[in-house]
Design a protein around this motif. Structure first.
Motif, short mmCIF file in Angstrom:
data_model
loop_
_atom_site.label_atom_id
_atom_site.label_comp_id
_atom_site.label_asym_id
_atom_site.label_seq_id
_atom_site.Cartn_x
_atom_site.Cartn_y
_atom_site.Cartn_z
N PHE A 55 35.33 57.95 -25.33
CA PHE A 55 34.38 57.07 -26.27
C PHE A 55 33.52 56.66 -25.39
CE2 PHE A 55 33.58 52.40 -27.60
CZ PHE A 55 33.01 52.78 -28.69
N SER A 56 32.52 56.08 -25.23
CA SER A 56 31.35 55.07 -24.82
C SER A 56 30.47 54.46 -25.25
CB SER A 56 31.20 56.35 -23.60
OG SER A 56 30.17 55.72 -23.06
N VAL A 57 30.42 52.88 -25.52
CA VAL A 57 29.14 52.56 -26.47
C VAL A 57 27.72 52.10 -25.15
CG1 VAL A 57 30.25 52.13 -28.48
CG2 VAL A 57 30.66 50.24 -26.38
N LEU A 58 27.21 51.53 -24.83
CA LEU A 58 26.23 51.11 -24.61
C LEU A 58 25.92 49.74 -25.05
CD1 LEU A 58 24.28 52.03 -21.41
CD2 LEU A 58 22.32 52.80 -22.88
N VAL A 59 25.72 48.70 -24.13
CA VAL A 59 25.23 47.34 -24.83
C VAL A 59 24.03 47.16 -24.47
CG1 VAL A 59 27.10 44.75 -26.16
CG2 VAL A 59 28.35 47.51 -25.39
N THR A 60 23.27 46.20 -24.98
CA THR A 60 22.52 45.55 -24.63
C THR A 60 22.30 44.26 -25.08
OG1 THR A 60 21.61 47.49 -24.09
CG2 THR A 60 19.94 45.96 -24.27
N VAL A 61 21.87 43.58 -24.76
CA VAL A 61 21.65 42.35 -25.13
C VAL A 61 21.10 41.88 -24.27
CG1 VAL A 61 23.27 39.75 -24.72
CG2 VAL A 61 24.65 41.45 -25.02
N GLN A 62 19.61 40.93 -25.28
CA GLN A 62 18.01 40.16 -24.91
C GLN A 62 18.12 39.40 -25.26
OE1 GLN A 62 16.34 42.75 -23.11
NE2 GLN A 62 15.17 41.41 -23.50
N ARG A 63 17.53 38.48 -24.59
CA ARG A 63 17.86 37.04 -24.33
C ARG A 63 15.66 36.72 -24.16
NH1 ARG A 63 20.65 31.25 -22.59
NH2 ARG A 63 19.22 29.88 -23.41
N GLY A 64 15.79 36.35 -25.31
CA GLY A 64 13.98 36.27 -24.65
C GLY A 64 13.54 37.73 -23.72
N ASN A 65 12.96 37.71 -22.15
CA ASN A 65 12.64 38.39 -21.11
C ASN A 65 13.35 39.23 -20.87
OD1 ASN A 65 10.20 38.21 -22.13
ND2 ASN A 65 9.31 37.12 -21.08
N ALA A 66 15.11 38.69 -20.58
CA ALA A 66 15.47 39.03 -19.42
C ALA A 66 17.05 39.77 -20.84
CB ALA A 66 16.45 38.00 -19.09
N GLY A 67 17.43 41.01 -20.12
CA GLY A 67 18.23 41.66 -20.78
C GLY A 67 19.40 41.76 -19.94
N SER A 68 20.06 42.56 -20.14
CA SER A 68 21.53 43.05 -19.42
C SER A 68 21.88 43.86 -20.21
CB SER A 68 22.64 42.41 -19.12
OG SER A 68 21.70 40.58 -18.09
N LEU A 70 25.82 46.84 -20.16
CA LEU A 70 26.24 47.45 -19.62
C LEU A 70 27.17 48.40 -20.55
CD1 LEU A 70 29.64 46.47 -20.92
CD2 LEU A 70 28.54 44.62 -20.08
N LEU A 71 27.62 49.04 -19.80
CA LEU A 71 28.68 50.32 -19.90
C LEU A 71 29.68 50.34 -20.27
CD1 LEU A 71 28.31 53.72 -20.95
CD2 LEU A 71 28.48 53.91 -18.53
N PHE A 72 30.58 50.45 -21.96
CA PHE A 72 32.03 49.71 -22.19
C PHE A 72 33.12 51.30 -22.47
CE2 PHE A 72 35.38 49.18 -24.58
CZ PHE A 72 36.36 48.58 -24.04
N ASP A 73 33.33 51.82 -21.32
CA ASP A 73 33.61 53.49 -21.26
C ASP A 73 33.10 54.64 -21.33
OD1 ASP A 73 36.81 52.26 -21.26
OD2 ASP A 73 37.40 52.70 -23.09
N ALA A 74 33.32 55.63 -20.56
CA ALA A 74 32.15 56.21 -20.11
C ALA A 74 33.27 58.15 -21.28
CB ALA A 74 32.86 56.71 -18.83
N VAL A 92 20.15 55.47 -17.55
CA VAL A 92 21.76 54.54 -17.39
C VAL A 92 21.88 54.56 -16.28
CG1 VAL A 92 23.02 55.93 -19.48
CG2 VAL A 92 23.37 56.54 -16.86
N GLY A 93 20.48 54.41 -15.54
CA GLY A 93 20.59 54.40 -14.16
C GLY A 93 20.38 52.49 -14.02
N GLY A 94 19.75 51.97 -14.50
CA GLY A 94 19.79 50.83 -14.76
C GLY A 94 21.20 49.70 -15.12
N LEU A 95 22.36 50.21 -15.05
CA LEU A 95 23.08 49.20 -15.58
C LEU A 95 23.53 48.36 -15.20
CD1 LEU A 95 25.52 52.16 -16.50
CD2 LEU A 95 24.73 50.93 -18.37
N GLN A 96 23.94 47.26 -15.60
CA GLN A 96 24.66 46.04 -14.77
C GLN A 96 26.02 45.67 -14.22
OE1 GLN A 96 22.28 45.46 -16.95
NE2 GLN A 96 20.77 44.88 -15.47
#
Length: 102
Positions: A55-68, A70-74, A92-96
């Motif tokens: 299992f693997s999910v990519l989670v992106t959180v956006q607030r205004g112009n800022a975003g983060s 992360l990858l949960f499992d691979a 996936v090169g820009g993961l935090q």
């Protein structure tokens, strides 16, 4: 602990244990990402995603112009995540961060 309010949370399943190549694909919708080469033409299926036990999910959180992001499992294999990321057109090169559950 107080969690800050956000504008958007996007969860993309990168690896799962099923993929139905015969499932009719819906028409493109906002946010839909096709495999490289664009959407399938006619009745031809898109390049299949790698399905595996894992299992693997990519989670992106956006607030205004800022975003983060992360990858949960691979997933389970050494290259399943990379194959599916390429087919989704996701870099996936820009993961935090990466969270491994086990």
């Amino acid at each position: 602990m107080t969690l800050p309010e956000v504008d958007e949370v996007r969860v993309t399943t990168m690896v799962d244990n099923t993929f139905d190549v015969l499932l009719p694909l819906p028409k493109a919708s906002p946010g839909r990402r096709w495999a490289p080469g664009g959407p399938p033409r006619g009745n031809s299926p898109a390049a299949g995603l790698r399905a595996e036990q894992g299992f693997s999910v990519l989670v992106t959180v956006q607030r205004g112009n800022a975003g983060s992001t992360l990858l949960f499992d691979a997933g389970a294999s050494p290259d399943g995540l990379a194959v599916n990321a390429e087919r989704f057109g996701i870099d996936v090169g820009g993961l935090q961060g990466v969270v491994l559950s086990y």
